[in-house]
Enzyme design. Structure first.
Site, mmCIF file in Angstrom:
data_model
loop_
_atom_site.group_PDB
_atom_site.id
_atom_site.type_symbol
_atom_site.label_atom_id
_atom_site.label_comp_id
_atom_site.label_asym_id
_atom_site.label_seq_id
_atom_site.Cartn_x
_atom_site.Cartn_y
_atom_site.Cartn_z
ATOM 1 N N LYS A 167 31.583 41.630 48.292
ATOM 2 C CA LYS A 167 32.914 42.546 47.785
ATOM 3 C C LYS A 167 31.908 44.039 47.688
ATOM 4 O O LYS A 167 30.164 44.473 47.613
ATOM 5 C CB LYS A 167 33.194 41.799 46.545
ATOM 6 C CG LYS A 167 34.247 43.104 46.050
ATOM 7 C CD LYS A 167 34.023 42.932 44.320
ATOM 8 C CE LYS A 167 35.812 43.562 44.200
ATOM 9 N NZ LYS A 167 35.835 43.069 42.622
ATOM 10 N N SER B 267 40.403 39.136 38.702
ATOM 11 C CA SER B 267 39.879 39.684 40.273
ATOM 12 C C SER B 267 39.195 38.609 41.210
ATOM 13 O O SER B 267 39.155 39.062 42.403
ATOM 14 C CB SER B 267 39.061 40.920 39.916
ATOM 15 O OG SER B 267 39.638 42.314 39.756
ATOM 16 N N SER C 125 41.496 42.246 42.670
ATOM 17 C CA SER C 125 40.580 43.739 42.824
ATOM 18 C C SER C 125 39.682 42.896 44.400
ATOM 19 O O SER C 125 39.951 44.181 45.480
ATOM 20 C CB SER C 125 39.577 44.607 42.066
ATOM 21 O OG SER C 125 38.344 43.886 41.738
HETATM 22 N N1 GLN Z 1 43.760 43.109 38.029
HETATM 23 C C1 GLN Z 1 42.850 43.798 36.950
HETATM 24 C C2 GLN Z 1 42.442 45.108 36.727
HETATM 25 O O1 GLN Z 1 42.833 46.069 37.203
HETATM 26 C C3 GLN Z 1 41.583 43.500 36.175
HETATM 27 C C4 GLN Z 1 41.137 43.397 37.589
HETATM 28 C C5 GLN Z 1 39.783 43.114 37.381
HETATM 29 O O2 GLN Z 1 38.900 41.827 37.243
HETATM 30 N N2 GLN Z 1 38.605 43.476 37.979
HETATM 31 O O3 GLN Z 1 41.916 45.711 35.755
#
Ligand code: GLN
Length: 484
Positions: A76, A175, A151
């Site tokens: 990532k 995410s 994400s």
């Molecule tokens: N969807 C959540 C956010 O936008 C979690 C994102 C994540 O786990 N990095 O904060």
């Protein structure tokens, strides 16, 4: 080769049926063919990848290979990797070349794994659809009109489309698990503190945790053996003894007590997703698991609590992007303040700005007690709910996400609806607990995930629970059509 498990790939390398260079080339060719369509990778650098692969081949030839030596892994783009562009999905870091390795990257390097490239992601890991990436959205390989989740959407699409054997992700509120559910693979968010955050670009430091994204629980176990471990450079790294996450994979499940939180099966859960989860529960009963009803009474508060705490931490973490030390700097400005303002106005996207505004607001002197402090108190109550639940059961199960992958653009105009994607995943981050998603079936041709939540440091048992199911079913081996 593209459907093989990490163990099989490792054995092929050991038997010299294929070299690490050939293996990397196979995946690089697939990336070249499919990435223009899927957009899973931000950076691919064949020279760097093949240099590592050649080094791995030498280690294998010398008889010094360990389990992942020579196996290509996608990373990532939130992990700093020395000499690699590390963007975090943001214009702010569009041209940032990391000068050092994140702990996770260094661990894979030391294990002889090969870095296949840096995967796309929501900007600074804020999002559930990968649509906030400065480098464009990612397509879900199961239906190119739909999002892969976020994400870690690039890693997710890469695993699902077999543009890598496995990938890394990070999970602040879901995410790793939400994209695993939407793209049909296995993803694990470990106990907070088990994997070092050193060199992993910070979003909300008290919630961020790195973990594996792969086809199976067994693959995730092999990756955990590399990723987990104490690191003094991360002050929240836990000095938990090293363990072999593959050692308990084949334990029988007889007598396993599984809790079903009633709040995870209530209003808002898609009926077809519920059916898939019910069928998975029936399968677990056949495997000898016993089920008990439990309650997590404060679960419904996890989204509001998260959207106070995560933006608060983000607003502080992202203050470092000021155009002085690294990243984007505006071309023209009058004075220092003007430079800061223009740099940040240009460098950050809309969702990141929204979080910074919320974060600075809830931390401001007049509102701190009403929002930030209150949210911290409720965070404790949420953790206490799990503590009570784990007195009644060993493992908690439920859906990972209330629905399947949605269409690109469907939720991007409605942040609150987007935030609800993580309604079943965020509580574990708030409590610091490990959570996993495994493929459990399909609804209208789209993958559905089953969530498995364990107690602190119970990753080996969770992987055992996932593996037992994957020995009895073949959902995790399915591959999207049209991507041969
Ligand atoms: N969807 C959540 C956010 O936008 C979690 C994102 C994540 O786990 N990095 O904060």
């Amino acid at each position: 080769m593209i459907n093989h498990s990490l163990k099989e790939l490792s054995q092929m390398l050991a038997k010299k049926e294929v070299s690490s260079v050939e293996m990397a080339q196979t995946f690089l060719e697939r990336i070249q063919k499919y990435n223009p369509q899927i957009n899973a990778y931000i950076t691919v650098d064949a020279d760097k990848t093949l240099t590592q692969a050649r080094a791995a081949d030498a280690v294998i030839a010398a008889g010094n290979a360990s389990a992942l030596t020579g196996v290509p892994i996608a990373q990532k783009d939130i992990f700093c990797a020395s000499g690699w562009k590390t963007t975090c999905g943001s214009k702010m870091l569009e041209n940032f070349i990391a000068p050092y390795d994140a702990h996770v990257i260094a661990q894979f390097d030391a294990a002889g794994a090969v870095n296949l490239g840096k995967t796309n992601m929501d900007e600074f890991a804020m999002g559930s659809s990968n649509e906030t990436s400065y480098f464009g959205g990612v397509k879900n390989p199961w239906d190119l009109e739909r999002v892969p989740g976020g994400s870690s959407g690039g890693s997710a699409a890469a695993v699902a489309a077999r543009l890598c054997p496995a990938a890394t992700g990070t999970d602040t509120g879901g995410s790793i698990r939400q994209p695993a559910s939407l793209c049909g693979f296995t993803g694990l968010k470990p106990t907070y503190g088990l994997v070092s955050r050193y060199g992993m670009i910070a979003f909300a430091s008290s919630l961020d945790q790195a973990g594996p994204m792969a086809k199976s629980a067994e693959d995730c176990a092999m990756m955990m053996n590399v990723m987990a471990g104490f690191d003094e450079r991360d002050s929240t790294s836990l000095n938990h003894p090293k363990q072999d996450y593959t050692s308990e994979l084949n334990k029988p499940l007889a007598g396993l007590k599984v809790g079903l939180p009633k709040e995870y099966f209530a209003e808002g859960l898609d009926a077809d997703v519920a059916k898939v989860v019910d069928a998975a529960i029936a399968e677990y009963k056949k495997l000898g698991a016993e089920f008990v009803d439990i309650s997590l009474p404060n679960a419904s508060l996890s989204i509001p609590v998260y959207y106070v705490l995560a933006p608060a931490e983000a607003s502080s973490n992202l203050s470092r992007y000021d155009g002085v030390r690294y990243g984007h700097r505006t071309a023209e400005y009058d004075d220092l303040m003007d430079m800061y303002m223009k740099t940040r106005a240009e460098g950050f996207g809309a969702e990141v700005k929204r979080r910074i505004l919320i974060g600075t607001y809830v931390l401001s002197a007049g509102y701190y007690d009403a929002y930030y402090l209150k949210a911290q108190q409720i965070r404790h109550l949420i953790a206490d709910d799990f503590k009570a639940a784990f007195k009644q059961c060993d493992i908690i199960m439920g859906p990972t996400v209330p629905s399947t992958a949605f269409k690109t653009g469907e939720k991007s105009g409605n942040p609150v609806e987007m935030y609800l994607q993580d309604i079943y995943t965020i509580a574990t981050n708030l409590a610091g607990l490990p959570g996993m998603s495994i493929p459990a079936g399909f609804s209208h041709g789209l993958p559905v995930g089953l969530q498995i939540i364990g107690n602190y440091f119970d990753e080996a048992r969770m992987l055992n629970v996932g593996h037992a199911y994957q020995q009895a079913t073949d959902w995790h081996t399915q591959m999207p059509e049209g991507i041969e």
